[in-house]
Scaffold this motif. Structure first.
Motif, mmCIF file in Angstrom:
data_model
loop_
_atom_site.group_PDB
_atom_site.id
_atom_site.type_symbol
_atom_site.label_atom_id
_atom_site.label_comp_id
_atom_site.label_asym_id
_atom_site.label_seq_id
_atom_site.Cartn_x
_atom_site.Cartn_y
_atom_site.Cartn_z
ATOM 1 N N ILE A 128 0.830 -1.206 0.000
ATOM 2 C CA ILE A 128 0.000 0.000 0.000
ATOM 3 C C ILE A 128 0.865 1.257 0.000
ATOM 4 O O ILE A 128 0.600 2.213 -0.720
ATOM 5 C CB ILE A 128 -0.940 -0.029 1.223
ATOM 6 N N PHE A 129 1.923 1.275 0.842
ATOM 7 C CA PHE A 129 2.835 2.427 0.917
ATOM 8 C C PHE A 129 4.244 1.992 0.538
ATOM 9 O O PHE A 129 5.031 1.668 1.415
ATOM 10 C CB PHE A 129 2.907 2.964 2.351
ATOM 11 N N PRO A 130 4.592 1.974 -0.747
ATOM 12 C CA PRO A 130 5.937 1.504 -1.111
ATOM 13 C C PRO A 130 7.053 2.358 -0.513
ATOM 14 O O PRO A 130 8.163 1.873 -0.327
ATOM 15 C CB PRO A 130 5.946 1.619 -2.638
ATOM 16 N N GLY A 131 6.759 3.596 -0.119
ATOM 17 C CA GLY A 131 7.792 4.451 0.457
ATOM 18 C C GLY A 131 8.216 4.026 1.845
ATOM 19 O O GLY A 131 9.281 4.417 2.323
ATOM 20 N N LEU A 160 -9.108 -2.854 5.435
ATOM 21 C CA LEU A 160 -8.168 -2.668 6.545
ATOM 22 C C LEU A 160 -8.904 -2.492 7.868
ATOM 23 O O LEU A 160 -8.411 -2.919 8.915
ATOM 24 C CB LEU A 160 -7.248 -1.481 6.262
ATOM 25 N N THR A 161 -10.109 -1.906 7.836
ATOM 26 C CA THR A 161 -10.880 -1.817 9.077
ATOM 27 C C THR A 161 -11.267 -3.206 9.569
ATOM 28 O O THR A 161 -11.200 -3.493 10.771
ATOM 29 C CB THR A 161 -12.149 -0.972 8.849
ATOM 30 N N ALA A 165 0.712 -9.296 18.062
ATOM 31 C CA ALA A 165 -0.460 -8.799 17.343
ATOM 32 C C ALA A 165 -0.519 -7.274 17.400
ATOM 33 O O ALA A 165 -0.912 -6.621 16.431
ATOM 34 C CB ALA A 165 -1.731 -9.406 17.922
ATOM 35 N N SER A 166 -0.090 -6.706 18.535
ATOM 36 C CA SER A 166 -0.127 -5.244 18.669
ATOM 37 C C SER A 166 0.817 -4.564 17.696
ATOM 38 O O SER A 166 0.556 -3.439 17.276
ATOM 39 C CB SER A 166 0.233 -4.823 20.078
ATOM 40 N N ILE A 167 1.929 -5.246 17.342
ATOM 41 C CA ILE A 167 2.835 -4.649 16.353
ATOM 42 C C ILE A 167 2.097 -4.440 15.033
ATOM 43 O O ILE A 167 2.146 -3.363 14.435
ATOM 44 C CB ILE A 167 4.081 -5.530 16.161
ATOM 45 N N GLY A 168 1.352 -5.481 14.606
ATOM 46 C CA GLY A 168 0.547 -5.329 13.396
ATOM 47 C C GLY A 168 -0.483 -4.234 13.536
ATOM 48 O O GLY A 168 -0.722 -3.447 12.608
ATOM 49 N N LEU A 169 -1.076 -4.159 14.735
ATOM 50 C CA LEU A 169 -2.103 -3.141 14.981
ATOM 51 C C LEU A 169 -1.510 -1.738 14.883
ATOM 52 O O LEU A 169 -2.103 -0.844 14.253
ATOM 53 C CB LEU A 169 -2.681 -3.374 16.368
ATOM 54 N N SER A 196 -0.731 3.386 12.005
ATOM 55 C CA SER A 196 0.103 4.377 11.312
ATOM 56 C C SER A 196 -0.354 4.546 9.865
ATOM 57 O O SER A 196 -0.163 5.612 9.286
ATOM 58 C CB SER A 196 1.567 3.989 11.374
ATOM 59 N N TYR A 197 -0.995 3.503 9.287
ATOM 60 C CA TYR A 197 -1.594 3.694 7.963
ATOM 61 C C TYR A 197 -2.770 4.661 8.051
ATOM 62 O O TYR A 197 -2.885 5.596 7.257
ATOM 63 C CB TYR A 197 -2.066 2.356 7.382
ATOM 64 N N PHE A 198 -3.649 4.456 9.045
ATOM 65 C CA PHE A 198 -4.846 5.308 9.119
ATOM 66 C C PHE A 198 -4.487 6.741 9.450
ATOM 67 O O PHE A 198 -5.114 7.671 8.961
ATOM 68 C CB PHE A 198 -5.837 4.756 10.146
ATOM 69 N N ALA A 199 -3.461 6.935 10.311
ATOM 70 C CA ALA A 199 -3.050 8.299 10.650
ATOM 71 C C ALA A 199 -2.120 8.877 9.599
ATOM 72 O O ALA A 199 -1.838 10.078 9.636
ATOM 73 C CB ALA A 199 -2.358 8.302 12.009
#
Lengths: 164, 119, 86
Positions: free
Chosen positions: B57-60, C6-7, C43-47, C52-55
Motif C-alpha cells: 500500500i505504501f511503497p515508500g 483494513l478496518t 499482534a499489537s505490532i501489526g495493529l 500508522s496507515y490510518f493516521a
C-alpha cells in the motif's frame, strides 16, 4: 578470521542503518559508515558468530534457495495450524521426539532450530550437543532416524553447503 | 496503482485472519506446548503478512516495515523456544494425549542434565 | 475499498488480542500467561502498523520497533526467572 566477523557485522549494521533512515543524503551515509565500523570493533573483537559462514557463489545461491524453501514451509505450517484449530475434534497427537543433526557450527544450528520452530507441526524444545528434542504436534514416527529424515533433512542439505 | 493497494489490503486481511486463528488456537489447545506451537507460528506469519500488505500500500515505507518483518521473524521463534525449554525444566505438565517423551527418558538415563543455563 | 478491508483487519486483530487476554487471565500457570502476552504484543505490532496507515504517519512505526524489542526482552526475562537462574 576476525576481519571476516567485523566485515559481516559491518555490512549488516550499515544495511540496517540505511533501511531505518530511508534517505540517502551524504551526512547520513557518512555517520552510518563511521558508527557501523566502530561498533563491531568494540563488540566483535573476539566473537566467532560468522566465522563458519562461507562466502562462495554457491553458498549465496543456496541461501537464496533456502529462503524459498523456508517461505514455502512457513505457508504450509500455517495452513496446517488452521486445519487443526478450526476442526471441532482438535486432531492432535503430540509427543517429544529426538532427532540428530550433522551441523557443527553454532549459527547453523540456531538457524536450523528456528526453521524447525516455524515449520509444520514441529517445535524445538531443547538442544543438547548434536541432538535436538522436538515437540511434534502429530507424531508419525518415534524412532530417532526416521524422525530425523522427516524433520531435519529438508533444511540440513542446504545449511550444510552454506555453513559446512 | 489502485490494483497494488487492493493486493496489499487482501494480504493484510489474510495476515489478520492468521493472527485471529493463532489466538483461537491459544484458547483451544490442551497444554502449554501445543499452545506455543500454534501461537508462535500463526502470530509470526500473521504479523509478517500484515506488514507485507502495508508495503504494497505504501511503497515508500519499505525500509522500516522490512526491519520490523525481519525482527519479528527472527526474535519470535527464539523467545518462544527459550520459554518452552525453561517451562519444561520448571515442570509444566504435558497433556494426557501425549504419546512419547524422549526428553524425560533421557533425563532419567542421565544423558541430559536436568538444568542447564546456556541461554 | 482499501479502507474497508483494513478496518476489518483491525477488528480481527483486536479480537485476537481479546482471545489472548482470556488465556492471559485464565492461566493456569505463569508460562501460559507469558505466551499469551507474547501473542498479544506481536499482534499489537501489526495493529500499530495499521494505525500508522490510518493516521498516515511514518513515525508511528518507530513505536512498533521499540515495542517488538521490549516484548522480546520481556519474554526472555520471565523465562530466565522461571528457570530460577535470574
Amino acid at each position: 578470521m576476525n576481519v571476516k566477523n567485523i566485515g559481516i557485522s559491518f555490512v549488516i549494521l550499515f544495511g540496517f542503518w540505511l533501511l531505518l533512515n530511508g534517505t540517502f543524503t551524504t551526512p547520513i551515509i557518512v555517520t552510518g559508515l563511521i558508527v557501523s565500523l566502530i561498533i563491531p570493533m568494540f563488540f566483535c573483537a573476539r566473537c566467532d558468530v560468522f566465522a563458519d559462514m562461507r562466502l562462495t557463489p554457491k553458498a549465496f545461491l543456496y541461501t537464496f534457495i533456502y529462503l524459498f524453501v523456508f517461505a514455502f514451509e512457513l505457508v504450509k505450517a500455517n495452513l496446517d495450524v488452521t486445519r487443526r484449530v478450526i476442526s471441532p475434534k482438535l486432531p492432535i497427537n503430540p509427543g517429544i521426539v529426538k532427532v540428530k543433526t550433522k551441523l557443527k557450527s553454532k549459527m547453523a544450528r540456531m538457524i536450523l532450530a528456528n526453521s524447525i520452530t516455524l515449520t509444520p507441526g514441529t517445535f524445538t524444545l531443547a538442544i543438547e550437543k548434536k541432538y535436538l528434542y522436538i515437540h511434534w504436534i502429530d507424531v508419525q514416527d518415534k524412532d530417532v532416524e526416521a524422525a530425523t529424515k522427516e524433520i531435519v533433512q529438508k533444511f540440513e542439505k542446504y545449511l550444510e553447503v552454506i555453513y559446512g | 496503482m489502485e490494483i497494488l493497494k487492493i493486493i496489499g489490503a487482501v494480504i493484510t486481511l489474510m495476515g489478520s485472519i492468521a493472527l485471529f486463528l493463532g489466538a483461537l488456537g491459544l484458547v483451544r489447545m490442551p497444554d502449554l506446548y501445543n499452545r506455543i506451537q500454534t501461537g508462535t507460528k500463526a502470530s509470526t506469519f500473521g504479523t509478517v503478512l500484515t506488514l507485507l500488505g502495508l508495503i504494497f500500500i505504501f511503497p515508500g515505507w519499505v525500509g522500516k516495515l522490512f526491519i520490523l518483518m525481519l525482527f519479528v521473524g527472527i526474535s519470535n521463534p527464539v523467545s518462544s523456544h527459550v520459554l518452552a525449554r525453561n517451562a519444561y525444566r520448571y515442570g509444566v505438565p504435558l497433556s494426557d494425549k501425549t504419546t512419547v517423551d524422549r526428553l524425560a527418558e533421557d533425563i532419567e538415563n542421565k544423558e541430559v542434565e536436568p538444568v542447564n543455563n546456556a541461554l | 475499498m482499501v479502507n474497508t478491508v483494513l478496518t476489518i483487519s483491525v477488528v480481527l486483530i483486536l479480537l485476537s488480542v481479546l482471545l489472548s487476554l482470556y488465556r492471559f487471565i485464565k492461566g493456569p500457570n505463569t508460562a501460559d500467561r507469558v505466551i499469551a502476552f507474547d501473542v498479544m504484543t506481536i499482534a499489537s505490532i501489526g495493529l500499530i502498523a495499521l494505525i500508522s496507515y490510518f493516521a498516515n504517519r511514518l513515525i508511528y512505526l518507530d513505536v512498533a520497533v521499540v515495542y517488538g524489542l521490549l516484548s522480546f526482552i520481556g519474554v526472555i526475562v520471565v523465562a530466565k526467572f522461571l528457570e530460577k537462574s535470574l
